[in-house]
Design a protein around this motif. Structure first.
Motif, short mmCIF file in Angstrom:
data_model
loop_
_atom_site.label_atom_id
_atom_site.label_comp_id
_atom_site.label_asym_id
_atom_site.label_seq_id
_atom_site.Cartn_x
_atom_site.Cartn_y
_atom_site.Cartn_z
N PRO A 142 -5.91 5.52 7.53
CA PRO A 142 -5.49 4.20 7.02
C PRO A 142 -6.70 3.30 6.81
N ALA A 143 -6.90 2.85 5.59
CA ALA A 143 -8.06 2.02 5.27
C ALA A 143 -7.72 1.09 4.12
N ALA A 144 -8.39 -0.06 4.11
CA ALA A 144 -8.26 -1.02 3.01
C ALA A 144 -9.57 -1.77 2.89
N TYR A 145 -10.01 -1.98 1.66
CA TYR A 145 -11.24 -2.72 1.43
C TYR A 145 -11.21 -3.28 0.02
N CYS A 146 -12.17 -4.14 -0.28
CA CYS A 146 -12.24 -4.72 -1.61
C CYS A 146 -13.61 -4.47 -2.21
N LEU A 147 -13.65 -4.40 -3.52
CA LEU A 147 -14.89 -4.30 -4.28
C LEU A 147 -15.02 -5.59 -5.07
N PRO A 148 -15.79 -6.55 -4.58
CA PRO A 148 -15.93 -7.83 -5.28
C PRO A 148 -16.83 -7.71 -6.49
N GLY A 149 -16.95 -8.79 -7.22
CA GLY A 149 -17.82 -8.79 -8.38
C GLY A 149 -17.05 -9.10 -9.66
N ARG A 150 -17.59 -8.67 -10.79
CA ARG A 150 -16.99 -9.00 -12.08
C ARG A 150 -15.64 -8.30 -12.27
N ARG A 151 -15.53 -7.08 -11.80
CA ARG A 151 -14.27 -6.34 -11.90
C ARG A 151 -13.75 -6.04 -10.50
N PRO A 152 -13.23 -7.05 -9.83
CA PRO A 152 -12.85 -6.86 -8.43
C PRO A 152 -11.66 -5.91 -8.28
N ARG A 153 -11.65 -5.20 -7.18
CA ARG A 153 -10.56 -4.29 -6.86
C ARG A 153 -10.22 -4.41 -5.38
N VAL A 154 -8.96 -4.35 -5.07
CA VAL A 154 -8.51 -4.14 -3.69
C VAL A 154 -8.06 -2.70 -3.60
N VAL A 155 -8.59 -1.96 -2.63
CA VAL A 155 -8.33 -0.53 -2.49
C VAL A 155 -7.59 -0.27 -1.18
N VAL A 156 -6.52 0.52 -1.26
CA VAL A 156 -5.73 0.88 -0.08
C VAL A 156 -5.54 2.39 -0.08
N SER A 157 -5.70 3.01 1.08
CA SER A 157 -5.52 4.46 1.17
C SER A 157 -4.04 4.80 1.33
N THR A 158 -3.69 6.05 0.99
CA THR A 158 -2.31 6.51 1.17
C THR A 158 -1.95 6.54 2.66
N GLY A 159 -2.96 6.73 3.51
CA GLY A 159 -2.69 6.68 4.95
C GLY A 159 -2.19 5.31 5.37
N ALA A 160 -2.78 4.25 4.80
CA ALA A 160 -2.33 2.89 5.11
C ALA A 160 -0.94 2.62 4.53
N VAL A 161 -0.70 3.10 3.30
CA VAL A 161 0.60 2.88 2.67
C VAL A 161 1.71 3.55 3.47
N GLY A 162 1.43 4.73 3.99
CA GLY A 162 2.44 5.44 4.78
C GLY A 162 2.64 4.88 6.18
N LEU A 163 1.63 4.23 6.71
CA LEU A 163 1.69 3.75 8.10
C LEU A 163 2.21 2.33 8.22
N LEU A 164 1.83 1.45 7.29
CA LEU A 164 2.16 0.04 7.39
C LEU A 164 3.47 -0.29 6.67
N SER A 165 4.11 -1.33 7.15
CA SER A 165 5.29 -1.84 6.46
C SER A 165 4.85 -2.62 5.23
N ASP A 166 5.81 -2.97 4.38
CA ASP A 166 5.47 -3.71 3.16
C ASP A 166 4.83 -5.06 3.48
N VAL A 167 5.36 -5.75 4.50
CA VAL A 167 4.82 -7.06 4.83
C VAL A 167 3.43 -6.93 5.44
N GLU A 168 3.19 -5.87 6.21
CA GLU A 168 1.86 -5.64 6.77
C GLU A 168 0.85 -5.31 5.66
N LEU A 169 1.29 -4.52 4.69
CA LEU A 169 0.42 -4.23 3.56
C LEU A 169 0.10 -5.50 2.78
N GLY A 170 1.08 -6.38 2.66
CA GLY A 170 0.86 -7.65 1.98
C GLY A 170 -0.18 -8.48 2.68
#
Length: 299
Positions: A142-170
Motif C-alpha cells: 500500500p503506497a501513495a505519493y504525488c509527482l508535483p510540477g507542470r504535469r502533477p499526478r497523484v499515484v496510488v498502488s493497488t495494494g492501497a486501493v484494496g486495503l483502504l476504504s473509500d473515505v480513507e483513500l479520499g
C-alpha cells in the motif's frame, strides 16, 4: 570597532544554538506552516550575517554604530582603497548567493528529471481512476505519493486501493493534492540549498529534516479540513510502509509515527500571541544585523 567578529558570532549562535531551541519547542507541530517560515528565517539570518561579515572584514573601518545611527549621512563617502576592499566583500556575497542558487537548481533539476522519468513509466503501466482522481499502479504494498510540477499526478498502488476504504483513500489523495497545491517540492529544494551552502552545520542538517516533516504536517492539516482525524490516522497507519520514488512526496514513510501522534492528539493551534511573537522574530532576526552594523565604505 570592526563589526565582523560580532556578525560571525551572531551567525554561529543562530546556526548552532537556535536549531536546538526550535527542536525542543512544542509549538511547531501546532503551527507547522509558521514553523517552516521560522526554520528558513534562521537560514536567511546566517547568510545575511556572513555576507555582512565579509563586507566588514574587507573594510577595517566598519563599526557597530549601525544603519539606524550613522549611515543615513554616509552615502557617497569612502576612500578608493575602501571601495576596492568593499568590492572584494561584494564578490564574496555574490559567491554566497550563487552557491545558494546552484544548490537550489541542482536539487530541483535532479528531482524534476526523476519525476519526468517516472511519469513516462506511469503513462505505460498506470491507469487513470476518475473516481479517485489519481493514477493507479499495480503494486502489492500500500503506497501513495504525488509527482508535483507542470504535469502533477497523484499515484496510488493497488495494494492501497484494496486495503483502504473509500473515505480513507479520499483522505490520502487530499493529502497528496495539498503537496501539489502548496508547491512543497520547491520548498524542499530551498531547504536543500541551505544545506548546500552551509554543509555540516546543525542548522543545515536539522532544517532539511524538519522542513520535510513539517510539510507533511501541513498536508495532513489540509486533509483534516475535509476528513475526520480517525479516518486520516487509520489511513496513515495502513500506509506506514509505503515509500516514494526520488522527487516525489509520499503519504507514508519514516515520519508516520510522529504524525500519527499529532493527528490523534488534541487539535490545538498555536496561540495568537505566540504566533505574533514568532512572526515578529522571523522578521527581526535577519534584519537585525543590517540595522546594527554599518557596512564598510559607509562609515
Amino acid at each position: 570597532m570592526n563589526a565582523a567578529p560580532a556578525l560571525l558570532g551572531y551567525a554561529a549562535a543562530v546556526g548552532t544554538l537556535a536549531p536546538g531551541v526550535l527542536l525542543r519547542s512544542h509549538w511547531p507541530q501546532r503551527s507547522p506552516a509558521l514553523a517552516v517560515v521560522a526554520w528558513f528565517t534562521l537560514g536567511v539570518t546566517v547568510l545575511v550575517s556572513l555576507s555582512l561579515a565579509a563586507l566588514n572584514l574587507a573594510g577595517p573601518h566598519a563599526h557597530l554604530h549601525g544603519l539606524l545611527y550613522s549611515c543615513r549621512t554616509a552615502l557617497g563617502l569612502g576612500s578608493s582603497a575602501d571601495g576596492a576592499l568593499m568590492g572584494a566583500g561584494i564578490v564574496f556575497c555574490a559567491v554566497l548567493a550563487a552557491a545558494y542558487l546552484t544548490g537550489f537548481g541542482a536539487y530541483a533539476v535532479r528531482a524534476r528529471a526523476a519525476r519526468a522519468g517516472h511519469r513516462d513509466v506511469l503513462d505505460k503501466v498506470g491507469r487513470r481512476s476518475e473516481r479517485l482522481g489519481a493514477v493507479v499502479v499495480e503494486h502489492a504494498v500500500p503506497a501513495a505519493y504525488c509527482l508535483p510540477g507542470r504535469r502533477p499526478r497523484v499515484v496510488v498502488s493497488t495494494g492501497a486501493v484494496g486495503l483502504l476504504s473509500d473515505v480513507e483513500l479520499g483522505a490520502v489523495v487530499e493529502h497528496e493534492r495539498a503537496h501539489i497545491r502548496g508547491r512543497h517540492h520547491l520548498v524542499l529544494a530551498a531547504a536543500h540549498a541551505v544545506a548546500w551552502v552551509l554543509p555540516g552545520t546543525p542548522l543545515a542538517r536539522h532544517l532539511r529534516e524538519q522542513v520535510s516533516l513539517l510539510l507533511e504536517m501541513v498536508a495532513d492539516d489540509r486533509a483534516l479540513r475535509l476528513f475526520p482525524r480517525s479516518t486520516l490516522a487509520s489511513a496513515m497507519f495502513s500506509m506506514a510502509s509505503g515509500e516514494a520514488p526520488h522527487g516525489a512526496l509520499a503519504a507514508g514513510g519514516q515520519t508516520v509515527l510522529i504524525r500519527l501522534r499529532r493527528v490523534l492528539g488534541p487539535g490545538r493551534s498555536a496561540r495568537p500571541l505566540l504566533r505574533c511573537w514568532v512572526g515578529t522574530t522571523a522578521v527581526l532576526a535577519p534584519v537585525l544585523p543590517v540595522l546594527v552594523v554599518c557596512p564598510a565604505g559607509l562609515a
